[in-house]
Write a protein that holds these residues in place. Structure first.
Motif, mmCIF file in Angstrom:
data_model
loop_
_atom_site.group_PDB
_atom_site.id
_atom_site.type_symbol
_atom_site.label_atom_id
_atom_site.label_comp_id
_atom_site.label_asym_id
_atom_site.label_seq_id
_atom_site.Cartn_x
_atom_site.Cartn_y
_atom_site.Cartn_z
ATOM 1 N N ILE A 43 -3.466 1.139 14.945
ATOM 2 C CA ILE A 43 -2.348 0.290 14.538
ATOM 3 C C ILE A 43 -2.832 -0.864 13.675
ATOM 4 O O ILE A 43 -2.203 -1.230 12.667
ATOM 5 C CB ILE A 43 -1.603 -0.227 15.787
ATOM 6 N N LEU A 44 -3.981 -1.441 14.022
ATOM 7 C CA LEU A 44 -4.538 -2.540 13.224
ATOM 8 C C LEU A 44 -4.922 -2.064 11.833
ATOM 9 O O LEU A 44 -4.703 -2.766 10.830
ATOM 10 C CB LEU A 44 -5.744 -3.141 13.949
ATOM 11 N N GLN A 45 -5.482 -0.853 11.758
ATOM 12 C CA GLN A 45 -5.803 -0.295 10.447
ATOM 13 C C GLN A 45 -4.534 -0.061 9.629
ATOM 14 O O GLN A 45 -4.516 -0.286 8.422
ATOM 15 C CB GLN A 45 -6.571 1.018 10.617
ATOM 16 N N TYR A 46 -3.475 0.366 10.282
ATOM 17 C CA TYR A 46 -2.208 0.590 9.580
ATOM 18 C C TYR A 46 -1.652 -0.720 9.032
ATOM 19 O O TYR A 46 -1.178 -0.792 7.885
ATOM 20 C CB TYR A 46 -1.220 1.245 10.533
ATOM 21 N N LEU A 47 -1.724 -1.774 9.830
ATOM 22 C CA LEU A 47 -1.164 -3.054 9.400
ATOM 23 C C LEU A 47 -1.970 -3.697 8.286
ATOM 24 O O LEU A 47 -1.438 -4.548 7.550
ATOM 25 C CB LEU A 47 -1.083 -4.000 10.607
ATOM 26 N N THR A 48 -3.230 -3.350 8.142
ATOM 27 C CA THR A 48 -4.081 -3.940 7.094
ATOM 28 C C THR A 48 -4.264 -3.015 5.897
ATOM 29 O O THR A 48 -5.128 -3.272 5.064
ATOM 30 C CB THR A 48 -5.457 -4.292 7.678
ATOM 31 N N TYR A 49 -3.482 -1.943 5.827
ATOM 32 C CA TYR A 49 -3.586 -0.997 4.701
ATOM 33 C C TYR A 49 -2.473 -1.324 3.712
ATOM 34 O O TYR A 49 -1.281 -1.317 4.074
ATOM 35 C CB TYR A 49 -3.442 0.436 5.205
ATOM 36 N N HIS A 50 -2.834 -1.597 2.476
ATOM 37 C CA HIS A 50 -1.868 -1.923 1.437
ATOM 38 C C HIS A 50 -2.195 -1.134 0.181
ATOM 39 O O HIS A 50 -3.360 -0.811 -0.086
ATOM 40 C CB HIS A 50 -1.876 -3.423 1.108
ATOM 41 N N TYR A 51 -1.172 -0.841 -0.596
ATOM 42 C CA TYR A 51 -1.376 -0.182 -1.890
ATOM 43 C C TYR A 51 -0.448 -0.814 -2.921
ATOM 44 O O TYR A 51 0.622 -1.330 -2.611
ATOM 45 C CB TYR A 51 -1.131 1.322 -1.788
ATOM 46 N N ILE A 58 -3.495 3.548 -9.003
ATOM 47 C CA ILE A 58 -3.069 2.987 -7.725
ATOM 48 C C ILE A 58 -4.229 2.189 -7.144
ATOM 49 O O ILE A 58 -5.379 2.668 -7.117
ATOM 50 C CB ILE A 58 -2.647 4.092 -6.746
ATOM 51 N N SER A 59 -3.952 0.985 -6.664
ATOM 52 C CA SER A 59 -4.957 0.140 -6.024
ATOM 53 C C SER A 59 -4.741 0.186 -4.517
ATOM 54 O O SER A 59 -3.605 0.044 -4.037
ATOM 55 C CB SER A 59 -4.850 -1.307 -6.517
ATOM 56 N N LEU A 60 -5.823 0.396 -3.791
ATOM 57 C CA LEU A 60 -5.781 0.475 -2.334
ATOM 58 C C LEU A 60 -6.628 -0.642 -1.744
ATOM 59 O O LEU A 60 -7.731 -0.928 -2.222
ATOM 60 C CB LEU A 60 -6.307 1.829 -1.849
ATOM 61 N N ARG A 61 -6.118 -1.267 -0.686
ATOM 62 C CA ARG A 61 -6.855 -2.311 0.013
ATOM 63 C C ARG A 61 -6.737 -2.043 1.505
ATOM 64 O O ARG A 61 -5.627 -1.897 2.038
ATOM 65 C CB ARG A 61 -6.299 -3.691 -0.327
ATOM 66 N N SER A 62 -7.876 -1.965 2.185
ATOM 67 C CA SER A 62 -7.862 -1.633 3.606
ATOM 68 C C SER A 62 -9.071 -2.272 4.272
ATOM 69 O O SER A 62 -9.992 -2.765 3.605
ATOM 70 C CB SER A 62 -7.898 -0.107 3.808
ATOM 71 N N GLY A 63 -9.069 -2.213 5.614
ATOM 72 C CA GLY A 63 -10.199 -2.731 6.373
ATOM 73 C C GLY A 63 -9.829 -3.916 7.227
ATOM 74 O O GLY A 63 -8.956 -4.717 6.866
ATOM 75 N N VAL A 64 -10.488 -4.031 8.377
ATOM 76 C CA VAL A 64 -10.265 -5.152 9.292
ATOM 77 C C VAL A 64 -11.415 -6.143 9.181
ATOM 78 O O VAL A 64 -11.234 -7.291 8.770
ATOM 79 C CB VAL A 64 -10.131 -4.635 10.740
ATOM 80 N N VAL A 65 -12.606 -5.711 9.540
ATOM 81 C CA VAL A 65 -13.794 -6.568 9.424
ATOM 82 C C VAL A 65 -14.402 -6.419 8.039
ATOM 83 O O VAL A 65 -14.688 -7.395 7.345
ATOM 84 C CB VAL A 65 -14.814 -6.201 10.518
ATOM 85 N N SER A 66 -14.591 -5.190 7.626
ATOM 86 C CA SER A 66 -15.131 -4.911 6.296
ATOM 87 C C SER A 66 -13.977 -4.538 5.372
ATOM 88 O O SER A 66 -13.308 -3.517 5.571
ATOM 89 C CB SER A 66 -16.154 -3.760 6.372
ATOM 90 N N ALA A 108 -7.128 9.266 -1.377
ATOM 91 C CA ALA A 108 -6.361 8.323 -0.567
ATOM 92 C C ALA A 108 -5.546 9.100 0.447
ATOM 93 O O ALA A 108 -5.067 10.200 0.158
ATOM 94 C CB ALA A 108 -5.452 7.464 -1.436
ATOM 95 N N GLU A 109 -5.391 8.526 1.656
ATOM 96 C CA GLU A 109 -4.558 9.091 2.708
ATOM 97 C C GLU A 109 -3.626 7.996 3.199
ATOM 98 O O GLU A 109 -4.054 7.053 3.864
ATOM 99 C CB GLU A 109 -5.413 9.617 3.863
ATOM 100 N N MET A 110 -2.361 8.100 2.849
ATOM 101 C CA MET A 110 -1.345 7.159 3.308
ATOM 102 C C MET A 110 -0.630 7.828 4.476
ATOM 103 O O MET A 110 0.237 8.669 4.284
ATOM 104 C CB MET A 110 -0.396 6.822 2.165
ATOM 105 N N ARG A 111 -0.977 7.437 5.687
ATOM 106 C CA ARG A 111 -0.633 8.227 6.857
ATOM 107 C C ARG A 111 0.823 8.075 7.277
ATOM 108 O O ARG A 111 1.417 9.032 7.755
ATOM 109 C CB ARG A 111 -1.557 7.856 8.018
#
Length: 480
Positions: A43-51, A58-66, A108-111
């Motif tokens: 869920i945390l990965q989902y909330l921090t995934y943006h495109y 397409i620009s993708l930004r993801s990650g919690v710590v890194s 890219a995988e947009m789940r």
């Protein structure tokens, strides 16, 4: 996804575990904690995934710590997959995958996207990629009508796929694997052994004629065969229900699946090679299969398989019409196939000629006279080799190269000359003795057991074909 990975082990623990043991309760608690942590991470990965959709990609930004940031140009995207399992369909969402050529994972995988957003993003990738690849064609496609349906399978066609295939063995093997996985080691084999001993013991007390036992055995075989057909039809319905092949803006889209819906699309220019196949049952039913190789290297077979099957089952006329529609510049089927010399037909059954007599002799030497029955395979092997060599042939012109082969299982494979990546001339010691050679061709995304190869040509003819194809590859490099 996390629940799917741990659901079966947790169910097995609850069902087969000892509920009165305190250690078992700690195992339950540990399993629940692990699942909760993994779900929280997801869920945390989902909330921090943006495109973000830009002009060229397409620009993708993801990650919690890194934190990771990735740019994917539209021109790099070769295949778009919209995947919906039953839970996706229940909540009205979908998983979207963007695939490229040569990659071992999706770009890219947009789940979890709303289905409308996933379809809109798929349409946007189509338009932007087409505009970057060929602006003139994109302007024409912008005014094109809605998707043109090229092939649609009815329920009877899907049932026919199951009846003509052997996919039921997949369910049987999976069931046996699950039994050995969930039951204690040796319990399955012991149950089968005890059941067989009791059945034979009961049968020994019955004074029944031999023909009755033969009839019962035949009925058992027929029943097992019918069970396999039923399982094959069920698997075919799960996979091909609602199959539809459509075209829009020079891009092909395949939609299929009963519980899990899969929507996959690819640009026509990404198709590298074509394969037509038919078995003896297919010929009896008047049907064929049409498959393609695409320039995408995602190593997920379930994602690639549906896209590669343009026609899981269709009449030969429908398959030829589909090829002529998608490749109007080619003349298919070829007006005349160039045959292969029959002089070395025996090489196709050389393995059986060498090892079958040895196996039969070893069995007879050890006192097993029935081993001589293995020699009965030699006439069939020789007949099959002779007929296979008689059907071999190739066709070559300025547009494409095609080969055909097989006898019991027939196939045709062809590719445009500008899609060839490499070629080589091969001569084995047996080829040198017989004065023959083979020309091997390679295309991007080539898969399967059927190679694009012109086999067993006379050496002079093989060198002439190799020179002609080499000239075509050189012209392609100059054009680049």
């Amino acid at each position: 996804m996390q629940l799917r990975q741990f659901l079966l082990p947790l169910v097995a623990l609850v069902v087969f575990g000892n509920r009165g043991d305190r250690d078992e309760m700690w195992s339950y608690l540990a399993a629940v904690i692990v699942i909760a942590v993994l779900v929280a991470i997801s869920i945390l990965q989902y909330l921090t995934y943006h495109y973000r959709i830009g002009r060229d990609g397409i620009s993708l930004r993801s990650g919690v710590v890194s934190r990771n940031r990735r740019e994917i140009p539209f021109a790099r995207i070769h295949n778009v997959v919209v995947h919906q399992n039953p839970l996706h369909r229940l909540f009205g969402v979908a998983e979207l995958r963007l695939e490229s050529a040569g990659g071992h994972r999706p770009e890219a995988e947009m789940r979890v996207l709303k289905l409308s957003q996933a379809l809109a993003l798929e349409q946007l990738v189509r338009q932007r990629g087409q505009a970057l690849a060929a602006p003139a064609q994109a302007s024409e496609a912008a005014a094109a009508p809605d998707d043109e349906v090229l092939l649609r399978l009815r329920a009877a066609d899907v049932v026919r796929i199951g009846l003509l295939s052997n996919r039921g063995w997949v369910a049987v093997v999976a069931a046996l694997g699950a039994m050995f996985q969930f039951f204690p080691r040796g319990a399955v084999s012991e149950a089968i052994e005890n059941g067989g001993r009791q059945a034979f013991g009961y049968a020994s007390h019955l004074h029944t004629a031999a023909w009755v036992w033969a009839l019962l055995a035949a009925l058992a075989v027929i029943g097992f065969w019918l069970l396999l057909r039923v399982l094959s039809v069920a698997l075919a319905l799960l996979r091909y229900h609602g199959f539809q092949l459509s075209e829009h803006e020079r891009r092909l889209t395949v939609v299929s699946g009963l519980l899990t819906r899969l929507r996959s699309s690819v640009a026509r220019r990404r198709i590298q090679a074509w394969t037509l196949r038919e078995s003896a049952l297919h010929r009896w039913a008047g049907r064929r299969q049409l498959r393609i190789d695409i320039a995408a290297g995602v190593a997920v077979e379930n994602q690639r398989r549906d896209l590669r099957e343009l026609a899981p089952l269709a009449t030969p006329q429908a398959c030829d019409a589909l090829v002529q529609h998608l490749l109007p510049q080619l003349q298919w089927p070829p007006p005349r196939w160039q045959p292969v010399q029959q002089r070395g037909w025996w090489r196709l059954c050389l393995g059986a000629l060498l090892w079958l007599p040895l196996v039969a002799a070893a069995a007879v030497w050890n006192g097993h006279a029935w081993g001589a029955l293995a020699l009965l395979w030699l006439p069939w092997s020789a007949l099959r080799a002779h007929r296979q060599m008689a059907r071999m042939g190739y066709y070559l012109d300025d547009q494409y190269v095609a080969v055909r082969g097989g006898w019991w299982q027939r196939w045709w494979r062809f590719a445009e000359l500008d899609k060839l990546q490499s070629l080589r001339l091969s001569r084995s010691p047996l080829d040198r003795w017989l004065g023959t050679a083979s020309v091997w061709l390679d295309t991007a995304g080539a898969t399967g057991s059927i190679a694009l190869c012109l086999r067993y040509l006379p050496e002079a003819e093989a060198r002439a074909v190799h020179a002609q194809l080499g000239h075509a590859l050189a012209q392609r490099r100059l054009h680049w």
